[in-house]
Design a protein around this motif. Structure first.
Motif, mmCIF file in Angstrom:
data_model
loop_
_atom_site.group_PDB
_atom_site.id
_atom_site.type_symbol
_atom_site.label_atom_id
_atom_site.label_comp_id
_atom_site.label_asym_id
_atom_site.label_seq_id
_atom_site.Cartn_x
_atom_site.Cartn_y
_atom_site.Cartn_z
ATOM 1 N N SER A 150 0.854 -1.177 0.000
ATOM 2 C CA SER A 150 0.000 0.000 0.000
ATOM 3 C C SER A 150 0.895 1.233 0.000
ATOM 4 O O SER A 150 1.649 1.431 0.956
ATOM 5 N N PRO A 151 0.901 2.030 -1.021
ATOM 6 C CA PRO A 151 0.121 1.879 -2.236
ATOM 7 C C PRO A 151 0.594 0.674 -3.045
ATOM 8 O O PRO A 151 1.719 0.214 -2.892
ATOM 9 N N LEU A 152 -0.278 0.194 -3.931
ATOM 10 C CA LEU A 152 0.021 -0.996 -4.727
ATOM 11 C C LEU A 152 1.209 -0.727 -5.643
ATOM 12 O O LEU A 152 1.194 0.207 -6.438
ATOM 13 N N LEU A 153 2.262 -1.524 -5.497
ATOM 14 C CA LEU A 153 3.450 -1.391 -6.347
ATOM 15 C C LEU A 153 3.305 -2.311 -7.541
ATOM 16 O O LEU A 153 2.792 -3.425 -7.422
ATOM 17 N N GLY A 154 3.802 -1.872 -8.675
ATOM 18 C CA GLY A 154 3.720 -2.706 -9.867
ATOM 19 C C GLY A 154 4.348 -2.027 -11.058
ATOM 20 O O GLY A 154 4.900 -0.929 -10.962
ATOM 21 N N ALA A 155 4.262 -2.714 -12.196
ATOM 22 C CA ALA A 155 4.821 -2.178 -13.439
ATOM 23 C C ALA A 155 4.103 -2.810 -14.614
ATOM 24 O O ALA A 155 3.434 -3.831 -14.485
ATOM 25 N N MET A 156 4.281 -2.188 -15.779
ATOM 26 C CA MET A 156 3.741 -2.706 -17.027
ATOM 27 C C MET A 156 4.907 -3.165 -17.895
ATOM 28 O O MET A 156 5.960 -2.522 -17.906
ATOM 29 N N THR A 157 4.717 -4.276 -18.608
ATOM 30 C CA THR A 157 5.806 -4.798 -19.419
ATOM 31 C C THR A 157 6.019 -3.939 -20.664
ATOM 32 O O THR A 157 5.099 -3.324 -21.180
ATOM 33 N N LEU A 158 7.251 -3.940 -21.118
ATOM 34 C CA LEU A 158 7.622 -3.212 -22.329
ATOM 35 C C LEU A 158 7.352 -4.092 -23.544
ATOM 36 O O LEU A 158 6.847 -5.204 -23.425
ATOM 37 N N ASN A 159 7.741 -3.624 -24.720
ATOM 38 C CA ASN A 159 7.509 -4.391 -25.950
ATOM 39 C C ASN A 159 8.200 -5.745 -25.934
ATOM 40 O O ASN A 159 7.725 -6.695 -26.557
ATOM 41 N N ASP A 160 9.329 -5.855 -25.238
ATOM 42 C CA ASP A 160 10.042 -7.134 -25.186
ATOM 43 C C ASP A 160 9.567 -8.005 -24.026
ATOM 44 O O ASP A 160 10.161 -9.047 -23.741
ATOM 45 N N GLY A 161 8.491 -7.607 -23.332
ATOM 46 C CA GLY A 161 7.924 -8.403 -22.247
ATOM 47 C C GLY A 161 8.591 -8.210 -20.904
ATOM 48 O O GLY A 161 8.187 -8.825 -19.921
ATOM 49 N N THR A 162 9.616 -7.360 -20.807
ATOM 50 C CA THR A 162 10.326 -7.181 -19.538
ATOM 51 C C THR A 162 9.666 -6.096 -18.694
ATOM 52 O O THR A 162 9.000 -5.207 -19.216
ATOM 53 N N TYR A 163 9.863 -6.196 -17.382
ATOM 54 C CA TYR A 163 9.355 -5.199 -16.457
ATOM 55 C C TYR A 163 10.364 -4.995 -15.336
ATOM 56 O O TYR A 163 11.211 -5.857 -15.079
ATOM 57 N N THR A 164 10.270 -3.869 -14.648
ATOM 58 C CA THR A 164 11.108 -3.561 -13.494
ATOM 59 C C THR A 164 10.267 -2.821 -12.464
ATOM 60 O O THR A 164 9.621 -1.826 -12.793
ATOM 61 N N ILE A 165 10.284 -3.321 -11.227
ATOM 62 C CA ILE A 165 9.620 -2.638 -10.118
ATOM 63 C C ILE A 165 10.718 -2.196 -9.155
ATOM 64 O O ILE A 165 11.432 -3.047 -8.613
ATOM 65 N N VAL A 166 10.875 -0.895 -8.963
ATOM 66 C CA VAL A 166 11.936 -0.367 -8.104
ATOM 67 C C VAL A 166 11.356 0.119 -6.785
ATOM 68 O O VAL A 166 10.154 0.347 -6.661
ATOM 69 N N GLY A 167 12.244 0.265 -5.775
ATOM 70 C CA GLY A 167 11.831 0.793 -4.479
ATOM 71 C C GLY A 167 10.952 -0.150 -3.688
ATOM 72 O O GLY A 167 10.089 0.291 -2.940
ATOM 73 N N VAL A 168 11.167 -1.456 -3.835
ATOM 74 C CA VAL A 168 10.365 -2.445 -3.120
ATOM 75 C C VAL A 168 10.975 -2.652 -1.736
ATOM 76 O O VAL A 168 12.156 -3.009 -1.626
ATOM 77 N N PRO A 169 10.211 -2.445 -0.665
ATOM 78 C CA PRO A 169 10.751 -2.678 0.677
ATOM 79 C C PRO A 169 11.170 -4.143 0.858
ATOM 80 O O PRO A 169 10.601 -5.044 0.246
ATOM 81 N N VAL A 170 12.186 -4.348 1.712
ATOM 82 C CA VAL A 170 12.688 -5.695 1.969
ATOM 83 C C VAL A 170 11.556 -6.540 2.542
ATOM 84 O O VAL A 170 10.800 -6.096 3.408
ATOM 85 N N GLY A 171 11.413 -7.776 2.034
ATOM 86 C CA GLY A 171 10.371 -8.672 2.518
ATOM 87 C C GLY A 171 10.072 -9.756 1.509
ATOM 88 O O GLY A 171 10.729 -9.874 0.472
ATOM 89 N N THR A 172 9.069 -10.566 1.808
ATOM 90 C CA THR A 172 8.630 -11.641 0.916
ATOM 91 C C THR A 172 7.219 -11.313 0.448
ATOM 92 O O THR A 172 6.344 -11.004 1.259
ATOM 93 N N TYR A 173 7.004 -11.407 -0.854
ATOM 94 C CA TYR A 173 5.754 -10.946 -1.448
ATOM 95 C C TYR A 173 5.161 -11.988 -2.386
ATOM 96 O O TYR A 173 5.828 -12.930 -2.801
ATOM 97 N N THR A 174 3.887 -11.749 -2.736
ATOM 98 C CA THR A 174 3.208 -12.503 -3.790
ATOM 99 C C THR A 174 3.018 -11.564 -4.958
ATOM 100 O O THR A 174 2.430 -10.487 -4.811
#
Length: 192
Positions: free
Chosen positions: A59-83
């Protein structure tokens, strides 16, 4: 006014404060990591552009959209284990639990999505019979019933016939498909 340490004390203290601020900022940044990956079609292996990958429970919901080559990057993710959840219109959404993010490190999480039917509508079957057109005949017949004749905005039979396609009324004469009035025969109940 000179302090206990002389005139250079305020500059010295400012330098220490600046160093502490930089160290604290670096440690705060080091408490986050990033997630990278690729989203592909499970059957063909082709990259899926514009798919969404989100980290559930943030919260807020972190995420990203894939580029033309299908890759994505999510930055600034707090340390932890996620789904993580990858989704795209026309594909089944996939969740990936147990994605661990460590400080100042990059975690890889790729997805393979399978195509699916988004929705179905009720099948509609239309059946109709169309009379066959006789391409060898040159005559054209148009019929008007007595009920239809009563509903037409006409005063006589000639005006009613003139409402049909291919017929033009000029004065009291009818011209049918380019023919003159003496070339046309009208029959009412089979009587000329």
């Amino acid at each position: 006014m000179k302090g206990r340490y002389g005139s250079s004390a305020p500059i010295w203290m400012s330098a220490i404060a600046l160093v502490l601020l930089v160290v604290m900022s670096a440690s705060a940044v080091a408490q986050t990591g990033r997630i990278v990956g690729k989203v592909t079609d499970a059957k063909s292996g082709e990259p899926l552009a514009f798919a969404n990958v989100v980290i559930l429970g943030t919260s807020p919901l972190l995420g990203a959209m894939t580029l033309n080559d299908g890759t994505y990057t999510i930055v600034g993710v707090p340390v932890g284990t996620y789904t993580l959840k990858a989704m795209m219109m026309g594909y089944t959404a996939v969740e990936k639990p147990g994605v661990a993010v460590n400080a100042a490190q990059t975690t890889d999480a790729s997805f393979k999505l399978e195509e699916t039917v988004v929705g179905r509508t009720q099948e509609i079957v239309v059946e109709a019979e169309i009379p066959q057109v006789n391409v060898t005949s040159s005559d054209v017949r148009q019929r008007v019933s007595s009920e239809q004749l009563k509903e037409l905005p006409v005063d006589d039979v000639v005006s009613a016939v003139a409402l049909k396609s291919g017929i033009v009324k000029t004065g009291d004469e009818l011209h049918v498909r380019g023919g003159r009035s003496q070339e046309v025969q009208m029959q009412i109940d089979g009587v000329p």
